[in-house]
Scaffold this motif. Structure first.
Motif, PDB file in Angstrom:
ATOM      1  N   LEU B  42      -4.958 -28.917  31.055  1.00  0.00           N
ATOM      2  CA  LEU B  42      -3.505 -28.972  31.255  1.00  0.00           C
ATOM      3  C   LEU B  42      -2.835 -29.747  30.137  1.00  0.00           C
ATOM      4  O   LEU B  42      -1.743 -29.374  29.684  1.00  0.00           O
ATOM      5  CB  LEU B  42      -3.203 -29.600  32.612  1.00  0.00           C
ATOM      6  N   LEU B  45      -2.399 -27.446  27.419  1.00  0.00           N
ATOM      7  CA  LEU B  45      -1.284 -26.528  27.672  1.00  0.00           C
ATOM      8  C   LEU B  45       0.057 -27.195  27.396  1.00  0.00           C
ATOM      9  O   LEU B  45       0.993 -26.554  26.908  1.00  0.00           O
ATOM     10  CB  LEU B  45      -1.330 -26.036  29.110  1.00  0.00           C
ATOM     11  N   TYR B  46       0.156 -28.501  27.697  1.00  0.00           N
ATOM     12  CA  TYR B  46       1.408 -29.198  27.387  1.00  0.00           C
ATOM     13  C   TYR B  46       1.651 -29.208  25.883  1.00  0.00           C
ATOM     14  O   TYR B  46       2.795 -29.078  25.431  1.00  0.00           O
ATOM     15  CB  TYR B  46       1.391 -30.638  27.900  1.00  0.00           C
ATOM     16  N   ALA B  49       3.069 -26.061  24.968  1.00  0.00           N
ATOM     17  CA  ALA B  49       4.473 -25.966  25.357  1.00  0.00           C
ATOM     18  C   ALA B  49       5.333 -26.919  24.545  1.00  0.00           C
ATOM     19  O   ALA B  49       6.477 -27.192  24.919  1.00  0.00           O
ATOM     20  CB  ALA B  49       4.634 -26.251  26.847  1.00  0.00           C
ATOM     21  N   LEU B  50       4.776 -27.437  23.460  1.00  0.00           N
ATOM     22  CA  LEU B  50       5.490 -28.298  22.513  1.00  0.00           C
ATOM     23  C   LEU B  50       5.942 -29.607  23.138  1.00  0.00           C
ATOM     24  O   LEU B  50       7.036 -30.092  22.870  1.00  0.00           O
ATOM     25  CB  LEU B  50       6.694 -27.564  21.912  1.00  0.00           C
ATOM     26  N   ALA B  51       5.107 -30.188  23.994  1.00  0.00           N
ATOM     27  CA  ALA B  51       5.426 -31.481  24.584  1.00  0.00           C
ATOM     28  C   ALA B  51       4.261 -32.420  24.315  1.00  0.00           C
ATOM     29  O   ALA B  51       3.486 -32.738  25.208  1.00  0.00           O
ATOM     30  CB  ALA B  51       5.693 -31.353  26.076  1.00  0.00           C
ATOM     31  N   PHE B  53       4.151 -35.614  23.600  1.00  0.00           N
ATOM     32  CA  PHE B  53       4.195 -36.937  24.220  1.00  0.00           C
ATOM     33  C   PHE B  53       3.739 -36.878  25.665  1.00  0.00           C
ATOM     34  O   PHE B  53       2.993 -37.735  26.142  1.00  0.00           O
ATOM     35  CB  PHE B  53       5.624 -37.491  24.118  1.00  0.00           C
ATOM     36  N   VAL B  54       4.171 -35.821  26.374  1.00  0.00           N
ATOM     37  CA  VAL B  54       3.747 -35.663  27.766  1.00  0.00           C
ATOM     38  C   VAL B  54       2.238 -35.441  27.826  1.00  0.00           C
ATOM     39  O   VAL B  54       1.563 -35.939  28.733  1.00  0.00           O
ATOM     40  CB  VAL B  54       4.503 -34.503  28.433  1.00  0.00           C
ATOM     41  N   THR B  57       0.577 -38.758  27.453  1.00  0.00           N
ATOM     42  CA  THR B  57       0.743 -39.520  28.690  1.00  0.00           C
ATOM     43  C   THR B  57      -0.182 -38.995  29.774  1.00  0.00           C
ATOM     44  O   THR B  57      -0.772 -39.768  30.539  1.00  0.00           O
ATOM     45  CB  THR B  57       2.201 -39.423  29.168  1.00  0.00           C
ATOM     46  N   GLN B  58      -0.307 -37.681  29.830  1.00  0.00           N
ATOM     47  CA  GLN B  58      -1.207 -37.064  30.818  1.00  0.00           C
ATOM     48  C   GLN B  58      -2.623 -37.588  30.646  1.00  0.00           C
ATOM     49  O   GLN B  58      -3.277 -37.985  31.605  1.00  0.00           O
ATOM     50  CB  GLN B  58      -1.185 -35.549  30.618  1.00  0.00           C
ATOM     51  N   ILE B  61      -2.671 -41.571  31.479  1.00  0.00           N
ATOM     52  CA  ILE B  61      -2.457 -41.989  32.867  1.00  0.00           C
ATOM     53  C   ILE B  61      -3.358 -41.225  33.816  1.00  0.00           C
ATOM     54  O   ILE B  61      -4.079 -41.815  34.632  1.00  0.00           O
ATOM     55  CB  ILE B  61      -0.978 -41.812  33.263  1.00  0.00           C
ATOM     56  N   LEU B 142       9.866 -34.924  18.193  1.00  0.00           N
ATOM     57  CA  LEU B 142      10.682 -35.193  19.375  1.00  0.00           C
ATOM     58  C   LEU B 142      10.577 -36.623  19.875  1.00  0.00           C
ATOM     59  O   LEU B 142      11.411 -37.066  20.637  1.00  0.00           O
ATOM     60  CB  LEU B 142      10.225 -34.281  20.511  1.00  0.00           C
ATOM     61  N   ILE B 146      13.009 -38.666  22.419  1.00  0.00           N
ATOM     62  CA  ILE B 146      12.660 -39.021  23.803  1.00  0.00           C
ATOM     63  C   ILE B 146      12.872 -40.507  24.031  1.00  0.00           C
ATOM     64  O   ILE B 146      13.418 -40.927  25.058  1.00  0.00           O
ATOM     65  CB  ILE B 146      11.196 -38.633  24.101  1.00  0.00           C
TER      66      ILE B 146
END
Lengths: 101, 182
Positions: B42, B45-46, B49-51, B53-54, B57-58, B61, B142, B146
């Motif tokens: 996952l 996959l983030y 999806a061009l994220a 930083f998320v 973090t995934q 955390i 980004l 953010i």
């Protein structure tokens, strides 16, 4: 680029697997894992839609918030599970049938 | 362009397969370790999806924190927990699991049909965003944006969630402490 609907379809499938785990499993930890799967499916949706918000970053920021909330939920739920295990010597939710003692 | 699609389908297959294994496995330890794989897929996959930083973090955390916490919990809760799982009989689709499988499958069908009807790629606000150039491109940086947004636009939710996290952690520590011998 990857179409938005592909992400949403994958997320729907993950959500349904999580739903199955929550309904079918007889162990509190596995139910917790199912809930985490459902949360992850929701976060995947947020991130996929976040691509269309470059200025405010709404999707990505709220994905971060959701991850942090999931961490808080897990910490509390595991503490409760440990307590329940100490009290009942089982963590099968269908065998736990009273609140007080 | 093609490579991105191939990577998406590979990662999606890994995520779905490992999630199915997590749901089907009767060995709790194995299913938790397969959950690691799901979470890593996952995170990939983030990134797609061009994220970025998320995704980081995934990993920090979820993989670093939550899963270690889950491992601790069932190591602490003793051997009977693991035995209880082994005792469950029946395969993935047995009669006792049938209602759950039906519920999940029907839910999926409903979501699938809704997805077909909504046609997400042609939503109004998505179209407006594309027309205005408000779309994240693969070469957009980004993280700075953010950070600025967290400290300005989303300051109130940010503070609220920090206080909530503190409450939850104090509550968890309080709940899981050993009772004094009375």
């Amino acid at each position: 680029m990857i179409a938005l609907s592909d992400f949403l379809l994958l997320s729907a499938a993950l959500f349904c697997i999580g739903l199955y785990m929550v309904v079918a499993k007889r162990n509190a930890i596995q139910i917790l894992i199912g809930i985490e799967l459902m949360l992850n499916a929701a976060i995947l949706n947020l991130v996929a839609f976040g691509k269309y918000d470059k200025v405010n970053n709404g999707g990505q920021v709220f994905a971060l918030f959701a991850i942090v909330l999931a961490a808080a939920v897990t910490a509390v739920a595991l503490a409760i599970i440990l307590n329940v295990y100490r009290q009942f010597k089982t963590i099968d939710p269908s065998k736990i049938n009273n609140l007080g003692d | 362009m093609m490579l991105v699609k191939v990577m998406f389908y590979v990662l999606a297959a890994i995520a779905l397969g490992s999630a199915l294994y997590v749901a089907a496995s009767k060995n709790l330890v194995r299913s938790v370790f397969m959950f690691f794989v799901t979470l890593f897929a996952l995170a990939g996959l983030y990134v797609l999806a061009l994220a970025d930083f998320v995704a980081i973090t995934q990993i920090v955390i979820y993989v670093g924190g939550i899963l270690v916490l889950i491992l601790f919990a069932f190591m602490l809760s003793g051997r009977e927990t693991l035995d209880a799982i082994q005792k469950q009989k029946g395969k993935f689709i047995s009669l006792s699991k049938l209602p759950a499988v039906l519920l999940a499958a029907l839910f999926f069908v409903v979501m699938f049909i809704t997805l077909r009807q909504v046609r997400v790629d042609e939503l109004d606000w998505v179209r407006t965003a594309v027309a205005d150039g408000n779309v994240i491109k693969p070469d957009t940086i980004l993280i700075e944006n953010i950070g600025v947004n967290l400290m300005t636009l989303y300051l109130l939710p940010f503070e609220a969630i920090s206080i909530l996290l503190m409450f939850a952690l104090i509550g968890a520590a309080h709940l899981s402490r050993k009772e004094p011998q009375a």
